[in-house]
Design an enzyme around this catalytic site. Sequence first.
Site, PDB file in Angstrom:
ATOM      1  N   ARG A  88      -8.054   3.804  -4.641  1.00  0.00           N
ATOM      2  CA  ARG A  88      -8.898   4.528  -3.699  1.00  0.00           C
ATOM      3  C   ARG A  88      -8.691   6.016  -3.914  1.00  0.00           C
ATOM      4  O   ARG A  88      -9.076   6.554  -4.939  1.00  0.00           O
ATOM      5  CB  ARG A  88      -8.603   4.101  -2.248  1.00  0.00           C
ATOM      6  CG  ARG A  88      -9.721   4.513  -1.260  1.00  0.00           C
ATOM      7  CD  ARG A  88      -9.443   3.964   0.135  1.00  0.00           C
ATOM      8  NE  ARG A  88      -8.365   4.664   0.791  1.00  0.00           N
ATOM      9  CZ  ARG A  88      -8.506   5.782   1.513  1.00  0.00           C
ATOM     10  NH1 ARG A  88      -9.690   6.324   1.651  1.00  0.00           N
ATOM     11  NH2 ARG A  88      -7.467   6.359   2.094  1.00  0.00           N
ATOM     12  N   LYS A  89      -8.038   6.691  -2.984  1.00  0.00           N
ATOM     13  CA  LYS A  89      -7.809   8.128  -3.127  1.00  0.00           C
ATOM     14  C   LYS A  89      -6.435   8.460  -3.692  1.00  0.00           C
ATOM     15  O   LYS A  89      -6.287   9.337  -4.531  1.00  0.00           O
ATOM     16  CB  LYS A  89      -7.973   8.829  -1.771  1.00  0.00           C
ATOM     17  CG  LYS A  89      -9.389   8.914  -1.252  1.00  0.00           C
ATOM     18  CD  LYS A  89      -9.401   9.721   0.044  1.00  0.00           C
ATOM     19  CE  LYS A  89     -10.817   9.887   0.578  1.00  0.00           C
ATOM     20  NZ  LYS A  89     -10.818  10.682   1.847  1.00  0.00           N
ATOM     21  N   GLY A  90      -5.415   7.791  -3.176  1.00  0.00           N
ATOM     22  CA  GLY A  90      -4.054   8.079  -3.605  1.00  0.00           C
ATOM     23  C   GLY A  90      -3.569   9.452  -3.183  1.00  0.00           C
ATOM     24  O   GLY A  90      -2.653  10.007  -3.780  1.00  0.00           O
TER      25      GLY A  90
ATOM     26  N   THR B 101       2.294   0.987  -5.111  1.00  0.00           N
ATOM     27  CA  THR B 101       2.760  -0.111  -5.954  1.00  0.00           C
ATOM     28  C   THR B 101       2.063  -0.133  -7.313  1.00  0.00           C
ATOM     29  O   THR B 101       2.707  -0.291  -8.349  1.00  0.00           O
ATOM     30  CB  THR B 101       2.531  -1.461  -5.239  1.00  0.00           C
ATOM     31  OG1 THR B 101       2.983  -1.369  -3.895  1.00  0.00           O
ATOM     32  CG2 THR B 101       3.263  -2.571  -5.954  1.00  0.00           C
ATOM     33  N   THR B 102       0.746   0.011  -7.314  1.00  0.00           N
ATOM     34  CA  THR B 102      -0.024  -0.061  -8.556  1.00  0.00           C
ATOM     35  C   THR B 102       0.395   1.053  -9.511  1.00  0.00           C
ATOM     36  O   THR B 102       0.558   0.828 -10.714  1.00  0.00           O
ATOM     37  CB  THR B 102      -1.534   0.058  -8.253  1.00  0.00           C
ATOM     38  OG1 THR B 102      -1.898  -0.886  -7.244  1.00  0.00           O
ATOM     39  CG2 THR B 102      -2.359  -0.195  -9.506  1.00  0.00           C
ATOM     40  N   TRP B 103       0.577   2.224  -8.980  1.00  0.00           N
ATOM     41  CA  TRP B 103       0.986   3.382  -9.793  1.00  0.00           C
ATOM     42  C   TRP B 103       2.371   3.156 -10.387  1.00  0.00           C
ATOM     43  O   TRP B 103       2.603   3.404 -11.576  1.00  0.00           O
ATOM     44  CB  TRP B 103       0.964   4.633  -8.924  1.00  0.00           C
ATOM     45  CG  TRP B 103       1.089   5.921  -9.675  1.00  0.00           C
ATOM     46  CD1 TRP B 103       0.824   6.147 -10.997  1.00  0.00           C
ATOM     47  CD2 TRP B 103       1.495   7.183  -9.134  1.00  0.00           C
ATOM     48  NE1 TRP B 103       1.049   7.474 -11.317  1.00  0.00           N
ATOM     49  CE2 TRP B 103       1.456   8.132 -10.188  1.00  0.00           C
ATOM     50  CE3 TRP B 103       1.881   7.610  -7.870  1.00  0.00           C
ATOM     51  CZ2 TRP B 103       1.794   9.461 -10.011  1.00  0.00           C
ATOM     52  CZ3 TRP B 103       2.213   8.949  -7.691  1.00  0.00           C
ATOM     53  CH2 TRP B 103       2.172   9.865  -8.744  1.00  0.00           C
TER      54      TRP B 103
ATOM     55  N   HIS C 174       7.205  -7.453  -2.408  1.00  0.00           N
ATOM     56  CA  HIS C 174       7.116  -6.737  -1.138  1.00  0.00           C
ATOM     57  C   HIS C 174       8.199  -7.226  -0.168  1.00  0.00           C
ATOM     58  O   HIS C 174       8.237  -6.793   0.977  1.00  0.00           O
ATOM     59  CB  HIS C 174       5.743  -6.953  -0.492  1.00  0.00           C
ATOM     60  CG  HIS C 174       4.624  -6.215  -1.166  1.00  0.00           C
ATOM     61  ND1 HIS C 174       4.744  -4.925  -1.628  1.00  0.00           N
ATOM     62  CD2 HIS C 174       3.331  -6.593  -1.427  1.00  0.00           C
ATOM     63  CE1 HIS C 174       3.585  -4.546  -2.159  1.00  0.00           C
ATOM     64  NE2 HIS C 174       2.726  -5.527  -2.048  1.00  0.00           N
TER      65      HIS C 174
ATOM     66  N   TYR D 102       6.865   8.529  -2.779  1.00  0.00           N
ATOM     67  CA  TYR D 102       5.509   8.708  -3.310  1.00  0.00           C
ATOM     68  C   TYR D 102       5.119  10.185  -3.304  1.00  0.00           C
ATOM     69  O   TYR D 102       4.511  10.684  -4.258  1.00  0.00           O
ATOM     70  CB  TYR D 102       4.532   7.895  -2.461  1.00  0.00           C
ATOM     71  CG  TYR D 102       3.098   7.927  -2.934  1.00  0.00           C
ATOM     72  CD1 TYR D 102       2.654   7.019  -3.890  1.00  0.00           C
ATOM     73  CD2 TYR D 102       2.179   8.842  -2.411  1.00  0.00           C
ATOM     74  CE1 TYR D 102       1.331   7.019  -4.325  1.00  0.00           C
ATOM     75  CE2 TYR D 102       0.867   8.849  -2.840  1.00  0.00           C
ATOM     76  CZ  TYR D 102       0.448   7.939  -3.794  1.00  0.00           C
ATOM     77  OH  TYR D 102      -0.855   7.967  -4.219  1.00  0.00           O
TER      78      TYR D 102
ATOM     79  N   LYS E 168       0.818  -1.220   0.000  1.00  0.00           N
ATOM     80  CA  LYS E 168       0.000   0.000   0.000  1.00  0.00           C
ATOM     81  C   LYS E 168       0.850   1.268   0.000  1.00  0.00           C
ATOM     82  O   LYS E 168       0.569   2.240   0.689  1.00  0.00           O
ATOM     83  CB  LYS E 168      -0.977   0.002   1.182  1.00  0.00           C
ATOM     84  CG  LYS E 168      -1.796  -1.262   1.332  1.00  0.00           C
ATOM     85  CD  LYS E 168      -2.405  -1.748   0.018  1.00  0.00           C
ATOM     86  CE  LYS E 168      -3.349  -0.726  -0.602  1.00  0.00           C
ATOM     87  NZ  LYS E 168      -3.800  -1.150  -1.976  1.00  0.00           N
TER      88      LYS E 168
END
Length: 333
Positions: free
Chosen positions: A299-301, A81-83, A146, A234, A78
């Site tokens: 979600r929000k990011g 990672t996706t970005w 991870h 991030y 969290k």
Amino acid sequence: MDLKELPANVRDDKISEETKSLISSLPSSLPSHADSQGMKLCKYQGCWYYPNTLQGVINFQRGFQPQDTDIILASFPKSGTTWLKALTVALFERSNNHSSSDDQHHPLLSDNPHGIVPFLETDMFHESSSPDLAKFSSFPRLFSTHMPFHTLHETLKGSPCKIVYMCRDVKDTLISWWFFRSAIQKIEPDRSMLESLFKSFCNGTMYYGPFWEHVLSYWRGSLEDPKHVLFMRYEKMKAKPYDQIKRLADFLGCPFTKEEEENGSVDGILEFCSLRNLSSLEVNQTRKKKTMDHKNYFRKGEVGDWKNYLTPEMENKIDMIIQERLQGSGLKF
């Protein structure tokens, strides 16, 4: 919840007898956020794993054969990672002449970033130390993990492959993990789970924790070998995305040309990989990765969202722990 509905990394139904014997000798903990499933964590090489995740880690350590051009995207859960996966995929798709508007061929239009860039320990090596990697016929091969740096690095055996680590503010990471765990269990986020997660964070016994050891492992790795380990923040990605994606492209060996910068290629990738755009894609609205809905990865990011949920007491305790644990490292939050 039925066992088959649990994420594969949490279940303990595919663990070898050898690993079960190992687990019996390791420190174990039943996290306070055991999410009614009662799944224990076990500590291996300084990191806490669920049993099936540990099986994947061991399989990876035994069987992974790195190639010089491999790229591994690493993070604590969290932490963006996706970005990071989406941006990396988009950067390399430029060489395949796939623009962000290519409706037919761009992989991000037909699969979630986690499907394109699989996790080593929970996807590729989850069930075997010799998985079929034939589908990774193109170079570079893109993987993610991870695992902390020392566990990963031990297996790379001096390989020149590159590692990118995404670090996120611990308090936002905690809140994102809270919402994600709630989504996995298909329940509304409640304060009791948040308080339990907070407790597990503070004593270090959370999945892939302790957080500070995880972050420090990659921070030190990046200082010791900056040509092969890139440490990204991030918050900097959010504040100066143009500069940071160019930094990422340079590190990965696929820098933007002057012509690309002038024709808007950088901005095009940033827009295509934005949370707003990715979350709205059909593939991320309706499909699943194993038992996980793609939409749960978005979600929000936002930076600083933790202020809406953590009490001043929680904030102060986390800040004190992080300051103490990172003291002298040069890394600050």
